[in-house]
Design an enzyme around this catalytic site. Structure first.
Site, short mmCIF file in Angstrom:
data_model
loop_
_atom_site.label_atom_id
_atom_site.label_comp_id
_atom_site.label_asym_id
_atom_site.label_seq_id
_atom_site.Cartn_x
_atom_site.Cartn_y
_atom_site.Cartn_z
CB SER A 111 -3.37 -3.05 0.07
OG SER A 111 -3.78 -2.45 1.29
CD GLU A 242 1.38 0.97 -1.04
OE1 GLU A 242 0.99 2.13 -0.80
OE2 GLU A 242 0.70 -0.05 -0.83
CG HIS A 309 -2.94 2.20 -0.72
ND1 HIS A 309 -1.84 1.44 -0.41
CD2 HIS A 309 -4.02 1.52 -0.22
CE1 HIS A 309 -2.22 0.37 0.26
NE2 HIS A 309 -3.54 0.38 0.38
#
Length: 339
Positions: A111, A242, A309
């Protein structure tokens, strides 16, 4: 030449600092559970003050966050660093981090943390590990994909480690019904290619959460060209991304900006993780984005891999040389710790 940290002892010490978001008081039990789990496994935990704080979308001021990270990296008693989780404003810390004298030490996370990971590797040639965060290691056990982070981080320089696509992934959280391994793995995993045909691709890994790593473009920390010239020579980059929150049009704009900035000048392919986002705009779908990019760059694109995620996820090492293959929905991910 890439520098690879290595864990060599079963009783290593984990440093916990929050260069992005810390953990608010009402969620402190998550950190405490992770600490208890690690202690049961013979690990020592060292917590920075930032791990326990959260206000105004950050754990502390940019300077305080950066200083704690700098200090923990230079602390010889700390063997690796795992932030509690990601967040929103890690980018504020970059100008205060002492990249010019960072030692070779593993930092693991994803993240917002991936912005720190990618910047560190680009700036220093030190390998960094994109994978699980700390709070997702608090379960009684780990699933077969997540648990491989230990195998990856204990790989010797010059050695190789192989990971495989998961059997199942988590579609949504069910906090009211926790599982022994935290995640609720209910959906069958399928790695896919734009062409639909089997693909094998290899190159030096770089990437992270595209929502945040895109903000390096045009900054003093945008050293993709320099990284290729100084650390990997003529070898191509194998990008992995991502998407946490971007719509398909925002994803397309971002990828186009990266292309125009030269990030894709010498690449072998692009890997995309499963995404909770990729929201279509009109009838513009994420598969349109992937197909257009594959046509423009003339490289293979693999998507819905175990990254990001939508857990579980592989442990992917920025700077490592990877060979990735996909056939019949299953993937093999080999990383060699090549200097």
């Amino acid at each position: 030449m890439i520098l690879y940290p290595r864990l060599t002892e079963d009783t290593y010490t984990i440093g916990v600092t929050a260069p992005s978001s810390g953990v608010p008081e009402e969620l402190h039990p998550l950190l405490q559970q992770a600490e208890e789990k690690m202690k049961r496994n013979g690990k020592t935990m060292v917590f920075g003050q930032t791990a326990w704080k959260q206000d105004k979308a950050r754990s502390a001021s940019a300077l305080e966050r950066a200083q704690e990270f700098n200090d923990m990296m230079r602390d010889d008693s700390v063997d690796l660093i795992i932030p509690p989780w990601g967040g929103e404003l890690l980018i504020e810390t970059l100008e205060h981090i002492h990249f010019d004298d960072l030692p070779s030490k593993w930092v693991l996370g994803y993240s917002d943390t991936s912005l720190l990971l990618l910047t560190t590797t680009l700036q220093t040639g030190i390998a960094t590990a994109h994978g699980t965060n700390l709070v997702d290691l608090r379960g009684e056990e780990s699933d077969l994909t997540t648990s491989r982070w230990i195998d990856v981080l204990t790989t010797e320089k010059g050695g190789a480690v192989t990971q495989y696509s998961s059997d199942y992934y988590q579609k949504e959280w069910d906090f009211e019904n926790p599982t022994p391994h935290i995640f609720h793995l209910t959906e069958s995993t399928e790695w896919k290619t734009v062409t639909g045909a089997p693909v094998q691709v290899e190159g030096r890994l770089l990437g992270g959460c595209i929502d945040v790593v895109r903000h390096l473009v045009g900054t003093p920390f945008d050293r993709v060209d320099n990284f290729q010239q100084e650390y990997i020579g003529s070898e191509p980059v194998l990008w992995y991304f991502e998407n946490c929150q971007l719509s398909t049009t925002d994803l397309r704009r971002t990828l186009t900006q990266m292309k125009l900035a030269g990030w894709f000048n010498h690449i072998s392919g692009i890997l995309f993780g499963r995404s909770p986002a990729n929201h279509p705009v009109g009838n513009y779908e994420v598969l349109d984005v992937y197909q257009e990019l594959a046509d423009e760059l003339d490289v293979p694109i693999i998507y819905d891999i175990d990254c990001g995620h939508v857990p579980p996820q592989l442990t992917i090492v920025n700077g490592a040389y990877a060979k990735v293959s996909v056939q019949n929905g299953a993937g093999t991910f080999v990383q060699k710790f090549k200097p």
